[in-house]
Design a protein around this motif. Structure first.
Motif, PDB file in Angstrom:
ATOM      1  N   LYS A 239     -12.615  -9.193   0.285  1.00  0.00           N
ATOM      2  CA  LYS A 239     -11.822  -7.974   0.342  1.00  0.00           C
ATOM      3  C   LYS A 239     -10.365  -8.351   0.040  1.00  0.00           C
ATOM      4  CE  LYS A 239     -10.190  -4.450   3.598  1.00  0.00           C
ATOM      5  NZ  LYS A 239      -8.820  -4.988   3.757  1.00  0.00           N
ATOM      6  N   ILE A 240      -9.781  -7.702  -0.960  1.00  0.00           N
ATOM      7  CA  ILE A 240      -8.445  -8.061  -1.428  1.00  0.00           C
ATOM      8  C   ILE A 240      -7.521  -6.865  -1.242  1.00  0.00           C
ATOM      9  CG2 ILE A 240      -7.080  -8.915  -3.370  1.00  0.00           C
ATOM     10  CD1 ILE A 240      -9.742  -9.945  -4.554  1.00  0.00           C
ATOM     11  N   ASP A 241      -6.456  -7.058  -0.486  1.00  0.00           N
ATOM     12  CA  ASP A 241      -5.432  -6.026  -0.322  1.00  0.00           C
ATOM     13  C   ASP A 241      -4.244  -6.381  -1.207  1.00  0.00           C
ATOM     14  OD1 ASP A 241      -6.901  -4.655   1.645  1.00  0.00           O
ATOM     15  OD2 ASP A 241      -6.172  -6.020   3.194  1.00  0.00           O
ATOM     16  N   ASN A 242      -3.897  -5.479  -2.112  1.00  0.00           N
ATOM     17  CA  ASN A 242      -2.772  -5.694  -3.022  1.00  0.00           C
ATOM     18  C   ASN A 242      -1.537  -5.004  -2.451  1.00  0.00           C
ATOM     19  OD1 ASN A 242      -0.980  -5.992  -5.138  1.00  0.00           O
ATOM     20  ND2 ASN A 242      -2.475  -5.513  -6.722  1.00  0.00           N
ATOM     21  N   LEU A 243      -0.589  -5.780  -1.940  1.00  0.00           N
ATOM     22  CA  LEU A 243       0.609  -5.220  -1.327  1.00  0.00           C
ATOM     23  C   LEU A 243       1.608  -4.723  -2.368  1.00  0.00           C
ATOM     24  CD1 LEU A 243       1.236  -7.804   1.548  1.00  0.00           C
ATOM     25  CD2 LEU A 243      -0.245  -5.793   1.515  1.00  0.00           C
ATOM     26  N   SER A 244       1.431  -5.142  -3.626  1.00  0.00           N
ATOM     27  CA  SER A 244       2.349  -4.697  -4.679  1.00  0.00           C
ATOM     28  C   SER A 244       1.970  -3.324  -5.229  1.00  0.00           C
ATOM     29  CB  SER A 244       2.369  -5.723  -5.820  1.00  0.00           C
ATOM     30  OG  SER A 244       2.859  -6.966  -5.373  1.00  0.00           O
ATOM     31  N   ARG A 245       0.769  -2.864  -4.933  1.00  0.00           N
ATOM     32  CA  ARG A 245       0.309  -1.545  -5.393  1.00  0.00           C
ATOM     33  C   ARG A 245       0.214  -0.624  -4.184  1.00  0.00           C
ATOM     34  NH1 ARG A 245      -1.887  -2.012 -10.602  1.00  0.00           N
ATOM     35  NH2 ARG A 245      -0.979  -3.902 -11.525  1.00  0.00           N
ATOM     36  N   ILE A 246       1.274   0.098  -3.904  1.00  0.00           N
ATOM     37  CA  ILE A 246       1.328   0.944  -2.716  1.00  0.00           C
ATOM     38  C   ILE A 246       0.613   2.265  -2.974  1.00  0.00           C
ATOM     39  CG2 ILE A 246       3.434  -0.099  -1.818  1.00  0.00           C
ATOM     40  CD1 ILE A 246       5.034   2.093  -3.107  1.00  0.00           C
ATOM     41  N   ALA A 247       0.149   2.879  -1.880  1.00  0.00           N
ATOM     42  CA  ALA A 247      -0.590   4.139  -1.990  1.00  0.00           C
ATOM     43  C   ALA A 247       0.338   5.335  -2.125  1.00  0.00           C
ATOM     44  CB  ALA A 247      -1.495   4.318  -0.769  1.00  0.00           C
ATOM     45  N   SER A 248       1.608   5.191  -1.695  1.00  0.00           N
ATOM     46  CA  SER A 248       2.583   6.277  -1.826  1.00  0.00           C
ATOM     47  C   SER A 248       3.958   5.661  -1.985  1.00  0.00           C
ATOM     48  CB  SER A 248       2.546   7.195  -0.599  1.00  0.00           C
ATOM     49  OG  SER A 248       3.029   6.510   0.543  1.00  0.00           O
ATOM     50  N   THR A 249       4.954   6.505  -2.181  1.00  0.00           N
ATOM     51  CA  THR A 249       6.326   6.018  -2.372  1.00  0.00           C
ATOM     52  C   THR A 249       6.974   5.559  -1.074  1.00  0.00           C
ATOM     53  OG1 THR A 249       7.149   8.284  -2.166  1.00  0.00           O
ATOM     54  CG2 THR A 249       6.676   7.476  -4.389  1.00  0.00           C
ATOM     55  N   ASP A 250       6.287   5.759   0.068  1.00  0.00           N
ATOM     56  CA  ASP A 250       6.878   5.342   1.346  1.00  0.00           C
ATOM     57  C   ASP A 250       7.015   3.830   1.452  1.00  0.00           C
ATOM     58  OD1 ASP A 250       6.968   7.976   2.060  1.00  0.00           O
ATOM     59  OD2 ASP A 250       5.104   7.931   3.217  1.00  0.00           O
ATOM     60  N   GLY A 251       6.075   3.077   0.867  1.00  0.00           N
ATOM     61  CA  GLY A 251       6.101   1.628   0.955  1.00  0.00           C
ATOM     62  C   GLY A 251       5.032   1.100   1.888  1.00  0.00           C
TER      63      GLY A 251
END
Length: 381
Positions: A239-251
């Motif tokens: 399972k890979i979480d990509n922190l550079s690809r955010i789900a919204s503009t909030d961060g």
């Protein structure tokens, strides 16, 4: 002049032309090794590649000289040493042509990205497919050139050599084929690319992707500042979480937990208890608001200044109340420098924690978890 004529063998004009071309090509590659290799693969290990390339050029020069000497002294000599040198040059030439073809395929079919302030071309699903096709063609061409160098011109010899290569690839396909397919899957998702900060399942640290190669993925460990190598098949199975690809503009949303002792609520009536409880809650709210305002002022804290901290009472334990504070990170920069990413990710969390502690001191709120003591009174008859 007579000494030179005695040293040099007696060859035809065509033979001398072939030897001259080999010599000039080898000298040219020796002189221009650095710009040629840096054009297609400029990286940390480029100096090592240049040294290997030049060492190979020098080896071919030595073999060429030995070959000419044996031609002069031995009439039955059949160019064994020069064939070895030409075979080495054919192999290295194939590797260089493959690197050059990959460079142009990335520029034509790859993805352009600004990384560390520079425009770079990254591999995509299309460019990797083109690379695999070109690798197949270049490998077969290099093998055919080597066959011609050694004079294996008969159909039986040629098909036998190609058959050995095909059989070798078939028997070893279970080793390299899953990684190549997994590499194509990674590129086809279009959500994982060089410079992205990721968290891999079962691995506690954060990593930045340095390169997605044909067989493996090169990662930089942000916390510990070292390199990590993982096969493509192992990478895709996690399972890979990509922190550079955010789900919204909030961060990116990150939590911090604090243990705060239960308030000493006094009073006989419900109204008095409610007033004391509201005073306690207001002190908690004021503490977190002051922490947010301090972080906004401090430019070293990489938070989203437009997104207020969020907090809530998440647990009521035996010893203390557990409050969770959520803060939003500023967008992670496009860089492979672990020091910059470490300040952005870990440094921000530490500074937010420090701001909360400072605000707790000013609000006269203790963040120390109270200890529960149990006392027993015993009367002696």
């Amino acid at each position: 002049m007579d000494a030179i004529q005695w040293i040099l063998p007696e060859l035809s004009r065509t033979q001398w032309l072939v030897h001259s071309l080999i010599f000039l090509t080898n000298i040219t590659l020796l002189i221009f090794a650095r710009p040629l290799l840096q054009m297609v693969q400029a990286g940390i290990d480029s100096d090592t590649r240049i040294k290997v390339f030049r060492a190979l050029n020098i080896l071919v020069l030595v073999l060429h000289g030995v070959d000419l000497a044996l031609i002069r002294t031995n009439s039955g000599y059949e160019n064994y040493f020069i064939n070895v040198g030409l075979s080495l040059m054919a192999i290295y030439g194939g590797l260089f042509v493959n690197s050059l073809a990959s460079y142009f395929s990335r520029k034509r079919f790859g993805h352009q990205k600004v990384l560390d302030g520079k425009k770079v071309f990254l591999d995509t699903y299309s460019s990797r497919l083109v690379d695999l096709l070109l690798l197949m063609v270049i490998t077969l061409t290099t093998l055919y050139v080597i066959i011609k160098i050694w004079g294996a011109n008969s159909l039986l010899e040629t098909t036998g050599i190609f058959g050995i290569l095909i059989a070798f690839l078939a028997f070893t396909s279970s080793i390299w084929a899953p990684d190549i397919i997994s590499g194509l899957i990674i590129l086809n998702t279009e959500i994982l690319e060089d410079g992205d900060v990721v968290v891999i399942d079962r691995h506690p640290d954060e990593y930045v992707i340095s390169k997605v190669t044909l067989i493996y993925v090169i990662l930089y460990d942000i916390r510990n500042n070292h390199r990590t190598l993982i096969r493509n098949s192992q990478f895709t199975q996690s399972k890979i979480d990509n922190l550079s690809r955010i789900a919204s503009t909030d961060g990116i949303r990150q939590p911090l937990t604090y243990k705060i002792g239960y308030p000493g609520i006094t009073g006989a009536s419900t109204k008095e208890k409610t007033e004391h409880l509201n005073i306690f809650k207001n002190k908690i709210d004021q503490m977190f608001r002051q922490a947010f305002e301090a972080c906004v002022i401090n430019k070293e804290v990489k938070i989203n200044n437009n997104k207020m901290f969020e907090w809530a009472l998440t647990s009521a334990g035996d010893y203390a109340l557990e409050y969770t504070l959520w803060f939003y990170l500023e967008r992670i920069p496009n860089t492979k420098h672990t020091s910059t990413l470490r300040k952005h990710l870990m440094g921000t969390a530490y500074k937010v924690n420090e701001a909360v502690y400072t605000a707790s001191v000013l609000a006269d709120i203790s963040l120390a978890t109270p200890a529960q003591l149990e006392a027993q009174i015993r009367s002696d008859g």
